[in-house]
Design a protein around this motif. Structure first.
Motif, mmCIF file in Angstrom:
data_model
loop_
_atom_site.group_PDB
_atom_site.id
_atom_site.type_symbol
_atom_site.label_atom_id
_atom_site.label_comp_id
_atom_site.label_asym_id
_atom_site.label_seq_id
_atom_site.Cartn_x
_atom_site.Cartn_y
_atom_site.Cartn_z
ATOM 1 N N SER A 26 -6.145 6.690 2.384
ATOM 2 C CA SER A 26 -5.839 7.746 3.345
ATOM 3 C C SER A 26 -5.513 7.091 4.684
ATOM 4 O O SER A 26 -5.883 5.942 4.925
ATOM 5 N N TYR A 27 -4.799 7.807 5.507
ATOM 6 C CA TYR A 27 -4.416 7.245 6.792
ATOM 7 C C TYR A 27 -4.357 8.324 7.849
ATOM 8 O O TYR A 27 -4.205 9.501 7.563
ATOM 9 N N ARG A 87 -14.357 -4.447 9.175
ATOM 10 C CA ARG A 87 -15.115 -4.527 7.908
ATOM 11 C C ARG A 87 -16.279 -3.547 7.868
ATOM 12 O O ARG A 87 -16.625 -3.055 6.807
ATOM 13 N N GLU A 88 -16.854 -3.269 9.017
ATOM 14 C CA GLU A 88 -17.971 -2.336 9.079
ATOM 15 C C GLU A 88 -17.538 -0.913 8.728
ATOM 16 O O GLU A 88 -18.221 -0.194 8.006
ATOM 17 N N ARG A 89 -16.375 -0.517 9.228
ATOM 18 C CA ARG A 89 -15.860 0.838 8.995
ATOM 19 C C ARG A 89 -14.868 0.900 7.833
ATOM 20 O O ARG A 89 -14.377 1.962 7.501
ATOM 21 N N HIS A 90 -14.534 -0.284 7.271
ATOM 22 C CA HIS A 90 -13.564 -0.367 6.164
ATOM 23 C C HIS A 90 -12.247 0.297 6.552
ATOM 24 O O HIS A 90 -11.656 1.049 5.783
ATOM 25 N N THR A 91 -11.795 -0.018 7.771
ATOM 26 C CA THR A 91 -10.578 0.592 8.309
ATOM 27 C C THR A 91 -9.608 -0.479 8.772
ATOM 28 O O THR A 91 -9.959 -1.349 9.570
ATOM 29 N N ASN A 146 -4.338 4.149 11.130
ATOM 30 C CA ASN A 146 -5.681 3.758 10.718
ATOM 31 C C ASN A 146 -5.808 4.112 9.248
ATOM 32 O O ASN A 146 -5.703 5.283 8.875
ATOM 33 N N VAL A 147 -6.021 3.084 8.426
ATOM 34 C CA VAL A 147 -5.957 3.220 6.985
ATOM 35 C C VAL A 147 -7.312 2.916 6.371
ATOM 36 O O VAL A 147 -7.934 1.899 6.692
ATOM 37 N N THR A 148 -7.768 3.794 5.468
ATOM 38 C CA THR A 148 -9.009 3.569 4.734
ATOM 39 C C THR A 148 -8.727 3.682 3.233
ATOM 40 O O THR A 148 -7.694 4.205 2.826
ATOM 41 N N GLY A 149 -9.669 3.186 2.443
ATOM 42 C CA GLY A 149 -9.546 3.296 0.996
ATOM 43 C C GLY A 149 -8.813 2.142 0.345
ATOM 44 O O GLY A 149 -8.482 2.217 -0.845
ATOM 45 N N LEU A 150 -8.556 1.081 1.079
ATOM 46 C CA LEU A 150 -7.892 -0.092 0.517
ATOM 47 C C LEU A 150 -8.904 -1.021 -0.127
ATOM 48 O O LEU A 150 -9.998 -1.222 0.411
ATOM 49 N N ASP A 151 -8.533 -1.631 -1.246
ATOM 50 C CA ASP A 151 -9.430 -2.616 -1.860
ATOM 51 C C ASP A 151 -9.327 -3.931 -1.077
ATOM 52 O O ASP A 151 -8.389 -4.162 -0.321
ATOM 53 N N ASP A 152 -10.324 -4.797 -1.267
ATOM 54 C CA ASP A 152 -10.398 -6.047 -0.505
ATOM 55 C C ASP A 152 -9.164 -6.928 -0.701
ATOM 56 O O ASP A 152 -8.677 -7.551 0.244
ATOM 57 N N ALA A 208 0.865 -1.186 0.000
ATOM 58 C CA ALA A 208 0.000 0.000 0.000
ATOM 59 C C ALA A 208 0.899 1.233 0.000
ATOM 60 O O ALA A 208 1.941 1.246 0.647
ATOM 61 N N ASN A 209 0.457 2.268 -0.724
ATOM 62 C CA ASN A 209 1.263 3.488 -0.841
ATOM 63 C C ASN A 209 0.320 4.666 -1.047
ATOM 64 O O ASN A 209 -0.330 4.767 -2.090
ATOM 65 N N SER A 210 0.257 5.557 -0.069
ATOM 66 C CA SER A 210 -0.668 6.693 -0.175
ATOM 67 C C SER A 210 -0.210 7.727 -1.198
ATOM 68 O O SER A 210 -1.004 8.553 -1.632
#
Length: 112
Positions: free
Chosen positions: A28-29, A89-93, A41-47, A19-21
């Motif tokens: 985002s983190y 998984r609920e917050r995708h974080t 805390n990282v969001t926006g990652l694909d599954d 992963a690389n912002s």
């Protein structure tokens, strides 16, 4: 140039980037110190990326780069505590806890 900051997750054994912002505009983190450690805390990652990171959680390194105007790049290297890499998984974080940090200026190590 104003301050720039970006974040990377790498597999510590192979050096493969996970992963690389800086290159992934969806990622985002948030970074904060927690006790003697650090939490990302990282969001926006694909599954698929989340699954790779979770699979390799015992072998991760995290890097945070800070570039300030008229100053050399500073690299912060964090050693991840694999048992504390979790995905909500609920917050995708994705939460990554790092137990230690090494801060250095890469250009100090280049030969002239």
């Amino acid at each position: 140039m104003a301050q720039q900051e970006w974040f990377m997750v790498k597999h510590g054994v192979t050096g493969r980037g996970l992963a690389n912002s800086k290159t992934d505009s969806q990622l985002s983190y948030r970074f904060q110190q927690e006790g003697t450690g650090f939490v990302f805390n990282v969001t926006g990652l694909d599954d698929q990326t989340v699954e790779q990171i979770l699979e390799l959680r015992q072998e991760l390194n995290v890097f945070r780069f800070v570039q300030r105007k008229d100053q050399p790049l500073v690299k912060n290297w964090y050693y991840v505590e694999g048992d504390r890499v979790e995905y909500d998984r609920e917050r995708h974080t994705l939460s990554i806890y790092a137990k230690s940090e090494i801060r250095y200026v890469p250009e100090d190590y280049f030969a002239d």
